[in-house]
Scaffold this active site. Structure first.
Site, PDB file in Angstrom:
ATOM      1  N   GLY A  95      65.294  34.893  60.650  1.00 56.54           N
ATOM      2  CA  GLY A  95      64.757  35.127  59.311  1.00 56.54           C
ATOM      3  C   GLY A  95      63.996  36.426  59.148  1.00 56.54           C
TER       4      GLY A  95
ATOM      5  CE  LYS B 189      72.945  29.028  66.401  1.00 54.57           C
ATOM      6  NZ  LYS B 189      72.042  29.291  65.303  1.00 54.57           N
TER       7      LYS B 189
ATOM      8  CG  ASN C 175      71.424  30.769  57.341  1.00 52.69           C
ATOM      9  OD1 ASN C 175      71.481  30.878  56.128  1.00 52.69           O
ATOM     10  ND2 ASN C 175      71.135  29.613  57.893  1.00 52.69           N
ATOM     11  CB  THR C 176      67.772  34.735  56.670  1.00 53.31           C
ATOM     12  OG1 THR C 176      67.398  33.643  57.507  1.00 53.31           O
ATOM     13  CG2 THR C 176      66.646  35.015  55.695  1.00 53.31           C
TER      14      THR C 176
ATOM     15  CB  ALA D 148      68.500  34.960  65.175  1.00 49.58           C
ATOM     16  N   GLY D 149      68.292  37.394  63.024  1.00 52.47           N
ATOM     17  CA  GLY D 149      67.589  38.653  62.802  1.00 52.47           C
ATOM     18  C   GLY D 149      68.399  39.745  62.126  1.00 52.47           C
TER      19      GLY D 149
END
Lengths: 324, 258
Positions: free
Chosen positions: B162, B101, B210-211, B188-189
């Site tokens: 995040g 990645k 993830n976050t 992301a996001g």
């Protein structure tokens, strides 16, 4: 404020706490800062570690788990010359320390370039106080008298290629709210200019040290907590660094509000980890070779166990030397 | 039609990719990965031991079962193409899969990807035989350039890492999906399972989260929620959503009776 700060920290940093430890290279210093144990006026045993001993100290910390080491030295053009500092960094580089950081007297951009080329990742430089009048009074002698040179130091560090640059004010020297505002302005200026550099903020509070200096503007625990909240809310992505200057219960609280990087099990005298002659951490006397008295005497193992209990993941390695 | 996600010829049942940062412990991370049903797990190389010494203080990889998941090393921390490529080579030497990645974000605050360096690194890595999954801003032309360079997917961001703000780049991602010849992974996001479902409904092939999982009060149950949302979103997309209109339409129309 605390809840908001905690939420902001979680979003950007998650539940990770980056761990680091200092190695004090030398307590020799040509400056006469009224608040510092290393002031040249204090009659303390003066020690500068040979690079081999620095390696021994680093090995000790590596065995404890640390992969992020901060080399600290007083300002002394001969005893802690750029050649000496470069040698120390190279010595650690050979040991495969993934992250090597420095807290040393201000250098020229050219000297900083030598240190980044040798493998240093980060630099820490505190303005101590942003109030010019207080600064003048507290730094009566030595090259540190030059306020402007010190203020521009983070710029030179970023220019020379340090990936992380830490700034801070020594809390207790001047009204903390004014210091906080000045530090925020400094950080904002740095972030705009050096957008590729990761800036961190430290919040060191004056501790007892040789010289028996009394902080003219004491900062209470409550003030310190408010400061961490304010910094986090104003700079959601800035790393906030906490040393062992603060006692364990307060460190546990600050860790849950906004601190993202902390030291543990620190010794603040040269050779403190491995040299038999080193003094154990004691309440300071006029002859202690420490820079300041450590308030959190827990070992690294104890600190990380407590962090896990609080729901945090102590991260030892967060960098790879191949990135330098 | 198979419902598998195919990346570089390899089939994955799950369309949820999961990141491994920000968890409260490696044990919680491991349990969340399991609950998410993911088969593709990304790990920051800078946090892993690349020295081959089995460093017990950098043992994140020990918590990711390589038989169960394909480990997707990421280059987070690299500020330019050269650093990213160097990290990849080290990872390969350390025995990690040659799937990467690719993330190059020189701005440490918003972690927004550098398009120039990303394209440069992708070209180099593809030549060296890597399967490259680049993290990019939602830029349709860049996505095409990366496809042409031989990347296995494109991974446009919904919003900065995040932030949990969801798909704020919707209009651009729609174009990327429309033009893509490789899988599009929204990365992301994504802060809520509904946003992950939205990405799949829009036509994205997968999402990376993830976050939102790692910092949830209960990461394991949140991982389950994302798993279900991704499945729901993909199912809805396969079926096809009903269109929208301005006027009301009765669910039991009268017109047939009069």
């Amino acid at each position: 404020m605390g809840r908001q700060a905690q939420a902001a920290t979680f979003r950007h940093f998650g539940r990770a706490m980056r761990m680091f430890a200092p190695v004090y290279l030398s307590n020799e210093c040509v400056n006469g800062c009224l608040y510092c144990g290393f002031s040249h006026k204090n009659a303390i045993p003066r020690i500068t570690l040979a690079p081999d001993v620095v390696e021994k100290e680093a090995r000790h910390l590596l065995a404890e788990g640390f992969r992020n080491i901060l080399l600290v030295a007083g300002e002394h053009p001969q005893k802690t010359s750029i050649d000496y500092l470069e040698k120390c960094v190279k010595q650690l580089r050979q040991l495969d320390v993934p992250s090597i950081n420095l807290e040393i007297g201000p250098q020229s951009t050219e000297n900083y370039r030598r240190l980044t080329a040798a493998g240093a990742e980060g630099l820490v430089i505190y303005q101590e106080t942003y109030d010019r009048e207080t600064y003048r009074r507290l730094h009566p002698i030595g090259p540190k008298q030059d306020y402007e040179w010190r203020l521009q130091t983070p710029h030179r560090a970023a220019e020379a290629g340090f990936r992380r640059v830490g700034i801070g004010a020594l809390l207790g020297l001047h009204d903390w709210r004014q210091e906080a505002l000045a530090m925020a302005a400094h950080l904002d200026e740095l972030q705009r200019k050096w957008w590729q550099t990761l800036f961190t903020v430290s919040i060191p509070r004056l501790r007892p040290a040789a010289g028996r200096f009394t902080p003219p503007s004491p900062v209470s625990d409550r003030d310190l907590i408010q400061l961490v909240c304010a910094l986090r809310l104003a700079f959601p992505q800035a790393g906030i660094v906490l040393s062992t200057r603060e006692p364990a219960p307060l460190r546990d609280i600050l860790a849950q509000i906004g601190v993202t990087m902390m030291s543990a099990g620190s010794h603040t005298d040269p050779g403190g980890y491995t040299q038999p002659a080193a003094t154990p951490t004691i309440e300071p006397e006029d002859h202690s070779p420490e820079q300041f008295a450590v308030a959190d005497n827990r070992s690294a193992r104890e600190v990380t166990a407590r962090l896990r209990q609080l729901g945090y993941d102590p991260v030892w390695k967060d960098w790879d030397a191949c990135l330098n | 039609m198979s419902s598998d996600l195919i990346i570089a010829g390899r089939a994955f049942h799950s369309r949820l990719l999961v990141g491994t940062g920000k968890f409260s412990s490696n044990e919680v991370m491991r349990a969340a990965l399991e609950a998410s049903g993911t088969e593709l797990v990304t790990v920051a190389l800078r946090r892993a031991d690349l020295s081959g010494k089995n460093d017990p203080f950098a043992n994140i990889l020990d918590f990711i079962d390589a038989k169960r998941y394909l480990v997707l090393p990421n280059t987070s921390g690299a500020m330019n193409a050269e650093e990213a490529v160097r990290l990849c080579r080290l990872a390969t030497a350390a025995g990690l899969p040659k799937w990467i990645k690719l993330e190059i974000h020189p701005d440490p605050r918003y972690l927004l990807p550098d398009p120039v360096e990303t394209l440069k690194a992708a070209e180099m890595l593809v030549k060296e035989g890597y399967t490259v999954l680049p993290y990019i801003n939602a830029d349709p032309v860049l996505a095409l350039r990366l496809q042409d360079a031989g990347c296995a997917t494109v991974m446009p961001l919904g919003s900065p890492i995040g932030t949990n703000r969801g798909i704020e780049t919707r209009a651009q991602i729609e174009i990327i999906i429309e033009q893509a010849r490789v899988p599009v992974v929204v990365d992301a996001g994504l802060g809520a399972p509904s946003q992950a479902a939205e990405a799949l409904e829009m036509g994205a092939d997968a999402v990376l989260v993830n976050t939102a999982i790692a910092v949830a009060p209960d990461p394991i149950r949140m991982a389950m929620a994302f798993r279900q949302a991704v499945e729901a979103g993909f199912l809805a997309r396969e079926v096809g959503l009903a269109g929208t209109r301005k006027t009301a339409e009765a669910t039991s129309p009268l017109s047939g009776f009069v």
